[in-house]
Design a protein around this motif. Structure first.
Motif, mmCIF file in Angstrom:
data_model
loop_
_atom_site.group_PDB
_atom_site.id
_atom_site.type_symbol
_atom_site.label_atom_id
_atom_site.label_comp_id
_atom_site.label_asym_id
_atom_site.label_seq_id
_atom_site.Cartn_x
_atom_site.Cartn_y
_atom_site.Cartn_z
ATOM 1 N N ASP A 54 2.351 -5.938 -13.707
ATOM 2 C CA ASP A 54 2.113 -5.096 -12.539
ATOM 3 C C ASP A 54 1.375 -5.888 -11.477
ATOM 4 O OD1 ASP A 54 2.336 -2.847 -10.951
ATOM 5 O OD2 ASP A 54 1.360 -1.511 -12.373
ATOM 6 N N ASP A 55 1.007 -5.211 -10.409
ATOM 7 C CA ASP A 55 0.323 -5.793 -9.271
ATOM 8 C C ASP A 55 -0.791 -6.744 -9.724
ATOM 9 O OD1 ASP A 55 -0.686 -6.206 -6.695
ATOM 10 O OD2 ASP A 55 -1.912 -4.400 -6.759
ATOM 11 N N GLY A 56 -0.769 -7.963 -9.200
ATOM 12 C CA GLY A 56 -1.789 -8.955 -9.518
ATOM 13 C C GLY A 56 -1.393 -9.931 -10.610
ATOM 14 N N ASP A 57 -0.367 -9.599 -11.393
ATOM 15 C CA ASP A 57 0.085 -10.502 -12.455
ATOM 16 C C ASP A 57 0.968 -11.600 -11.874
ATOM 17 O OD1 ASP A 57 -1.200 -8.977 -14.391
ATOM 18 O OD2 ASP A 57 0.594 -7.796 -14.856
ATOM 19 N N THR A 58 0.904 -12.779 -12.458
ATOM 20 C CA THR A 58 1.788 -13.873 -12.071
ATOM 21 C C THR A 58 2.986 -13.869 -13.007
ATOM 22 O OG1 THR A 58 -0.031 -15.186 -11.189
ATOM 23 C CG2 THR A 58 1.990 -16.371 -11.769
ATOM 24 N N VAL A 59 4.180 -13.935 -12.427
ATOM 25 C CA VAL A 59 5.413 -13.877 -13.188
ATOM 26 C C VAL A 59 6.297 -15.063 -12.848
ATOM 27 C CG1 VAL A 59 5.378 -11.358 -13.397
ATOM 28 C CG2 VAL A 59 6.527 -12.402 -11.436
ATOM 29 N N LYS A 92 9.748 -0.443 -10.648
ATOM 30 C CA LYS A 92 8.848 0.002 -11.708
ATOM 31 C C LYS A 92 9.465 -0.162 -13.095
ATOM 32 C CE LYS A 92 5.962 3.721 -13.264
ATOM 33 N NZ LYS A 92 4.612 3.880 -12.855
ATOM 34 N N ALA A 93 10.746 0.136 -13.240
ATOM 35 C CA ALA A 93 11.394 0.008 -14.550
ATOM 36 C C ALA A 93 11.293 -1.422 -15.080
ATOM 37 C CB ALA A 93 12.854 0.449 -14.454
ATOM 38 N N VAL A 94 11.423 -2.401 -14.202
ATOM 39 C CA VAL A 94 11.312 -3.818 -14.605
ATOM 40 C C VAL A 94 9.868 -4.130 -14.989
ATOM 41 C CG1 VAL A 94 11.493 -6.209 -13.808
ATOM 42 C CG2 VAL A 94 13.266 -4.547 -13.185
ATOM 43 N N ARG A 95 8.920 -3.698 -14.160
ATOM 44 C CA ARG A 95 7.509 -3.967 -14.452
ATOM 45 C C ARG A 95 7.089 -3.329 -15.773
ATOM 46 N NH1 ARG A 95 7.111 -1.864 -9.300
ATOM 47 N NH2 ARG A 95 5.489 -0.372 -9.937
ATOM 48 N N THR A 96 7.562 -2.125 -16.029
ATOM 49 C CA THR A 96 7.242 -1.444 -17.286
ATOM 50 C C THR A 96 7.862 -2.176 -18.470
ATOM 51 O OG1 THR A 96 7.083 0.684 -16.152
ATOM 52 C CG2 THR A 96 7.440 0.749 -18.525
ATOM 53 N N ALA A 97 9.136 -2.535 -18.351
ATOM 54 C CA ALA A 97 9.837 -3.233 -19.438
ATOM 55 C C ALA A 97 9.177 -4.566 -19.773
ATOM 56 C CB ALA A 97 11.302 -3.450 -19.071
ATOM 57 N N GLU A 98 8.645 -5.234 -18.757
ATOM 58 C CA GLU A 98 8.062 -6.560 -18.963
ATOM 59 C C GLU A 98 6.547 -6.524 -19.116
ATOM 60 O OE1 GLU A 98 9.849 -9.166 -19.657
ATOM 61 O OE2 GLU A 98 11.667 -7.977 -19.363
ATOM 62 N N GLY A 99 5.931 -5.351 -18.988
ATOM 63 C CA GLY A 99 4.483 -5.229 -19.159
ATOM 64 C C GLY A 99 3.681 -5.960 -18.095
ATOM 65 N N GLY A 155 0.740 -1.265 0.000
ATOM 66 C CA GLY A 155 0.000 0.000 0.000
ATOM 67 C C GLY A 155 0.762 1.302 0.000
ATOM 68 N N GLY A 156 0.024 2.363 -0.098
ATOM 69 C CA GLY A 156 0.576 3.701 -0.110
ATOM 70 C C GLY A 156 0.637 4.260 -1.517
ATOM 71 N N GLU A 157 0.811 5.575 -1.601
ATOM 72 C CA GLU A 157 0.811 6.238 -2.898
ATOM 73 C C GLU A 157 1.975 5.798 -3.773
ATOM 74 O OE1 GLU A 157 0.473 10.636 -3.793
ATOM 75 O OE2 GLU A 157 -0.962 10.340 -2.162
ATOM 76 N N ALA A 158 3.166 5.791 -3.203
ATOM 77 C CA ALA A 158 4.352 5.363 -3.951
ATOM 78 C C ALA A 158 4.672 3.934 -3.544
ATOM 79 C CB ALA A 158 5.511 6.289 -3.660
ATOM 80 N N SER A 159 3.691 3.053 -3.668
ATOM 81 C CA SER A 159 3.835 1.708 -3.116
ATOM 82 C C SER A 159 4.909 0.892 -3.815
ATOM 83 C CB SER A 159 2.503 0.974 -3.178
ATOM 84 O OG SER A 159 2.162 0.669 -4.505
ATOM 85 N N TRP A 160 5.517 0.050 -3.036
ATOM 86 C CA TRP A 160 6.466 -0.923 -3.539
ATOM 87 C C TRP A 160 5.690 -2.129 -4.034
ATOM 88 C CZ3 TRP A 160 11.798 -0.536 -3.588
ATOM 89 C CH2 TRP A 160 12.335 0.591 -2.976
ATOM 90 N N VAL A 161 6.225 -2.800 -5.029
ATOM 91 C CA VAL A 161 5.624 -4.025 -5.542
ATOM 92 C C VAL A 161 6.624 -5.152 -5.301
ATOM 93 C CG1 VAL A 161 4.754 -5.224 -7.590
ATOM 94 C CG2 VAL A 161 4.188 -2.809 -7.213
ATOM 95 N N PHE A 162 6.116 -6.258 -4.792
ATOM 96 C CA PHE A 162 6.956 -7.386 -4.398
ATOM 97 C C PHE A 162 6.468 -8.693 -5.014
ATOM 98 C CE2 PHE A 162 7.212 -4.350 -0.934
ATOM 99 C CZ PHE A 162 8.553 -4.345 -0.616
ATOM 100 N N VAL A 203 10.806 -11.759 0.637
ATOM 101 C CA VAL A 203 10.107 -10.998 -0.395
ATOM 102 C C VAL A 203 11.138 -10.305 -1.277
ATOM 103 C CG1 VAL A 203 7.953 -10.699 0.885
ATOM 104 C CG2 VAL A 203 9.765 -9.001 1.135
ATOM 105 N N LEU A 204 10.790 -10.196 -2.549
ATOM 106 C CA LEU A 204 11.652 -9.616 -3.569
ATOM 107 C C LEU A 204 10.995 -8.363 -4.121
ATOM 108 C CD1 LEU A 204 13.902 -9.774 -5.837
ATOM 109 C CD2 LEU A 204 12.250 -11.172 -7.098
ATOM 110 N N PRO A 205 11.636 -7.185 -3.977
ATOM 111 C CA PRO A 205 11.070 -5.987 -4.580
ATOM 112 C C PRO A 205 11.267 -6.012 -6.096
ATOM 113 C CG PRO A 205 13.156 -5.467 -3.502
ATOM 114 C CD PRO A 205 12.866 -6.917 -3.233
ATOM 115 N N VAL A 206 10.234 -5.592 -6.833
ATOM 116 C CA VAL A 206 10.311 -5.540 -8.298
ATOM 117 C C VAL A 206 10.076 -4.089 -8.697
ATOM 118 C CG1 VAL A 206 9.397 -6.408 -10.471
ATOM 119 C CG2 VAL A 206 9.460 -7.910 -8.469
#
Length: 98
Positions: free
Chosen positions: A85-90, A76-83, A14-21, A71-74
């Motif tokens: 985000d939150d909720g996707d299975t990778v 934004k640059a990686v999420r953008t490059a790979e298309g 959570g939060g505005e600038a939330s981290w994705v893991f 937990v592994l932080p992912v």
């Protein structure tokens, strides 16, 4: 070096600038934790190399008291490059470097 490949869902802390893991599965987290290594600062973090799709980077994994897993932080640059985000299975390739 220990190497692992696993699939897991991206989730936002959570939060505005939330981290994705990604949560490292319990069995792999237990295996990583069981390996002897010298203590180091950083709340039990461990240096790792990661590949997600065509993107590779270096970061750290962190123990999560709530889940008992790492937990592994992912970033934004990686999420953008790979298309993804939150909720996707990778699929993650993780190399523990210490």
């Amino acid at each position: 070096m220990q190497q692992y490949t696993f699939g897991a869902e991206l989730w936002a802390y959570g939060g505005e600038a939330s981290w994705v893991f990604v949560t490292v599965p319990a069995d792999l987290s237990a295996d990583i934790r069981a390996r002897p290594r010298p203590p180091r600062p950083g709340f039990g973090s461990l240096k790792v190399g990661v590949r997600l799709g065509g993107t590779s980077w270096s970061t750290s994994i962190f123990p999560d008291a709530k889940s008992g897993c790492y937990v592994l932080p992912v970033k934004k640059a990686v999420r953008t490059a790979e298309g993804v985000d939150d909720g996707d299975t990778v699929t993650v390739e993780l190399t523990v470097r210490e």
